[in-house]
Write a protein that holds these residues in place. Structure first.
Motif, short mmCIF file in Angstrom:
data_model
loop_
_atom_site.label_atom_id
_atom_site.label_comp_id
_atom_site.label_asym_id
_atom_site.label_seq_id
_atom_site.Cartn_x
_atom_site.Cartn_y
_atom_site.Cartn_z
N THR A 1 0.84 -1.18 0.00
CA THR A 1 0.00 0.00 0.00
C THR A 1 0.89 1.24 0.00
OG1 THR A 1 -1.81 1.16 1.14
CG2 THR A 1 -0.18 0.09 2.53
N ASP A 2 0.48 2.26 -0.75
CA ASP A 2 1.24 3.51 -0.83
C ASP A 2 0.83 4.38 0.35
OD1 ASP A 2 2.75 5.64 -1.58
OD2 ASP A 2 1.87 5.89 -3.57
N TYR A 3 1.63 4.36 1.41
CA TYR A 3 1.23 4.98 2.68
C TYR A 3 1.38 6.50 2.68
CZ TYR A 3 1.20 6.24 7.60
OH TYR A 3 0.94 6.85 8.80
N SER A 4 2.52 6.99 2.21
CA SER A 4 2.79 8.43 2.31
C SER A 4 3.82 8.83 1.26
CB SER A 4 3.31 8.79 3.71
OG SER A 4 4.62 8.25 3.90
N ASP A 5 4.15 10.12 1.24
CA ASP A 5 5.20 10.59 0.33
C ASP A 5 6.56 10.02 0.70
OD1 ASP A 5 3.36 12.11 -1.06
OD2 ASP A 5 3.81 13.96 0.04
N PHE A 6 6.70 9.58 1.96
CA PHE A 6 7.98 9.08 2.43
C PHE A 6 8.16 7.59 2.19
CE2 PHE A 6 10.74 7.41 5.88
CZ PHE A 6 11.89 8.15 5.62
N MET A 7 7.06 6.81 2.29
CA MET A 7 7.22 5.35 2.24
C MET A 7 5.99 4.63 1.71
SD MET A 7 6.70 4.14 6.23
CE MET A 7 7.67 5.45 6.99
N LYS A 8 6.23 3.40 1.26
CA LYS A 8 5.18 2.42 1.02
C LYS A 8 5.28 1.35 2.11
CE LYS A 8 5.02 2.89 -4.04
NZ LYS A 8 5.11 2.16 -5.34
N LEU A 9 4.14 0.74 2.46
CA LEU A 9 4.13 -0.34 3.43
C LEU A 9 3.89 -1.66 2.70
CD1 LEU A 9 1.89 1.17 6.27
CD2 LEU A 9 4.37 1.32 6.00
N LEU A 10 4.63 -2.69 3.11
CA LEU A 10 4.49 -4.01 2.52
C LEU A 10 4.23 -5.03 3.63
CD1 LEU A 10 6.91 -2.38 0.88
CD2 LEU A 10 7.03 -4.52 -0.38
N TYR A 11 3.34 -5.97 3.34
CA TYR A 11 3.07 -7.05 4.29
C TYR A 11 3.50 -8.38 3.69
CZ TYR A 11 0.47 -10.89 6.41
OH TYR A 11 0.13 -12.09 6.96
N ASN A 12 4.24 -9.16 4.48
CA ASN A 12 4.32 -10.59 4.24
C ASN A 12 4.29 -11.28 5.60
OD1 ASN A 12 6.92 -10.70 5.33
ND2 ASN A 12 7.89 -11.41 3.47
N GLU A 13 4.36 -12.59 5.62
CA GLU A 13 4.12 -13.30 6.88
C GLU A 13 5.21 -13.08 7.92
OE1 GLU A 13 1.11 -16.83 6.90
OE2 GLU A 13 3.03 -17.48 6.13
N ARG A 14 6.37 -12.60 7.51
CA ARG A 14 7.48 -12.51 8.46
C ARG A 14 7.72 -11.11 9.00
NH1 ARG A 14 9.92 -16.30 4.79
NH2 ARG A 14 10.97 -14.61 3.70
N SER A 15 7.25 -10.07 8.29
CA SER A 15 7.68 -8.74 8.71
C SER A 15 6.80 -7.66 8.11
CB SER A 15 9.13 -8.50 8.29
OG SER A 15 9.22 -8.51 6.87
N LEU A 16 7.02 -6.45 8.62
CA LEU A 16 6.48 -5.23 8.02
C LEU A 16 7.57 -4.64 7.14
CD1 LEU A 16 4.73 -2.64 7.73
CD2 LEU A 16 5.66 -1.90 9.93
N GLY A 17 7.29 -4.49 5.86
CA GLY A 17 8.26 -3.90 4.94
C GLY A 17 7.98 -2.43 4.74
N LEU A 18 9.05 -1.64 4.73
CA LEU A 18 8.95 -0.21 4.46
C LEU A 18 9.82 0.11 3.25
CD1 LEU A 18 9.46 1.16 8.11
CD2 LEU A 18 7.31 0.55 7.00
N PHE A 19 9.21 0.59 2.19
CA PHE A 19 9.96 1.01 1.02
C PHE A 19 10.18 2.51 1.11
CE2 PHE A 19 10.13 2.66 -3.36
CZ PHE A 19 11.26 1.99 -3.81
N ILE A 20 11.44 2.91 1.31
CA ILE A 20 11.77 4.33 1.48
C ILE A 20 11.95 4.94 0.09
CG2 ILE A 20 13.28 5.97 2.62
CD1 ILE A 20 11.75 3.94 4.45
#
Length: 239
Positions: free
Chosen positions: A195-214
Motif C-alpha cells: 500500500t502507498d502509505y505516504s510521500d515518504f514510504m510504502k508499506l508491505l506485508y508478508n508473513e514474516r515482517s512489516l516492509g517499508l519502502f523508502i
C-alpha cells in the motif's frame, strides 16, 4: 561492557587450568575468548555510537525536547556481522519531568534510523548513508491501521483502529483478550501485499515482517514482528 567484563573473568578463571593441560589448547582458548570479547566490545561501541548520534539528531532537529530518554531496540544479543545486514535501527524515546529519580511519564516517540548498503565499514558507522524518521503514537497507529488493512483485507477503518487500541499485534493478526479479532493473510515467504502509505514510504506485508519502502533512497527495509509488537506495546501497552 558488562558482557565483556564477564568474558574477561571467565578468561582469567580457565587459563591456569588450560595451561596445566596443554599449552597449545591454552593459546587457542585465549585467542577464542579474546575474539569473543572483541566482538562484544565492537557491538557495544557501535551501540553507544548509534545512540549518541541519534541523541545528537534529536537535539539538532527537535530543540523543544529538553529532557528525554533514548534507547535502541536492536543491538541486544546481536553479533557484529549481524549488524552489517541491518536496514533499520529503532529507538524508543520518552520525555520526562526533571527531578530526583524521575519517572518516564511524558510523550512517547519512536525514531527510525534507516540505513543503506555500506552503512558499516572498517571505520564504524557511515552516517551519510542513514535517514531518520521520527513518529509519535498517533502516526504509529495510522501506520498500523494501513498495515492491518493491507495484511487482512479489513476495510472498516474505525473498527480496525478500535481493535488496535484495545488489542495486541501478534504474528498472525490482532488479538483482543487472547482472541483473534483480525486475522492476517497467510502468504508464502516471497509474497508481498503493498500500500502507498505516504510521500515518504510504502508499506508491505508478508508473513514474516512489516516492509517499508523508502522512496527517497529506493531501499526496502523490514521491521520484524518482534519489533512491531514491542513498539506497539511501548505506545499502547505500557503505563
Amino acid at each position: 561492557m558488562k558482557k565483556l567484563l564477564i568474558s574477561c573473568i571467565i578468561l582469567l578463571t580457565i587459563i591456569p587450568e588450560a595451561r596445566a593441560q596443554d599449552d597449545g589448547a591454552a593459546v587457542a582458548v585465549v585467542g577464542g575468548l579474546l575474539a569473543i570479547g572483541a566482538g562484544i566490545a565492537a557491538v557495544e561501541a557501535m551501540k553507544e555510537q548509534a545512540e549518541l548520534t541519534a541523541t545528537q539528531w534529536v537535539l539538532g532537529n527537535h530543540p523543544e525536547m529538553t529532557s528525554f530518554s533514548l534507547k535502541t531496540l536492536d543491538f541486544d544479543g546481536k553479533k557484529l556481522k549481524d549488524m552489517s545486514n541491518v536496514s533499520v535501527i529503532t529507538y524508543k524515546i520518552q520525555e520526562f519531568t526533571p527531578a530526583d529519580k524521575p519517572e518516564l511519564d511524558g510523550k512517547k516517540q519512536v525514531l527510525f534510523m534507516f540505513t543503506s548498503r555500506g552503512w558499516i565499514n572498517e571505520y564504524g558507522i557511515d552516517f551519510s548513508k542513514v535517514r531518520w524518521h521520527l513518529i509519535d503514537g498517533e502516526e504509529w497507529m495510522n501506520m498500523m491501521i494501513s498495515y492491518t488493512v493491507v495484511a487482512s483485507g479489513e476495510s472498516n477503518l474505525s473498527e480496525v483502529r478500535e481493535t488496535l487500541e484495545e488489542g495486541k499485534i501478534v504474528n498472525r493478526g490482532v488479538k483482543v483478550n487472547s482472541k483473534m479479532a483480525i486475522p492476517f493473510y497467510k502468504l508464502n515467504g516471497d509474497m508481498y501485499v503493498v500500500t502507498d502509505y505516504s510521500d515518504f514510504m510504502k508499506l508491505l506485508y508478508n508473513e514474516r515482517s512489516l516492509g517499508l519502502f523508502i522512496k527517497e533512497t529506493g531501499d526496502l527495509v523490514q521491521i520484524g514482528r518482534g519489533n512491531i509488537i514491542e513498539i506497539h506495546e511501548f505506545f499502547y501497552g505500557e503505563g
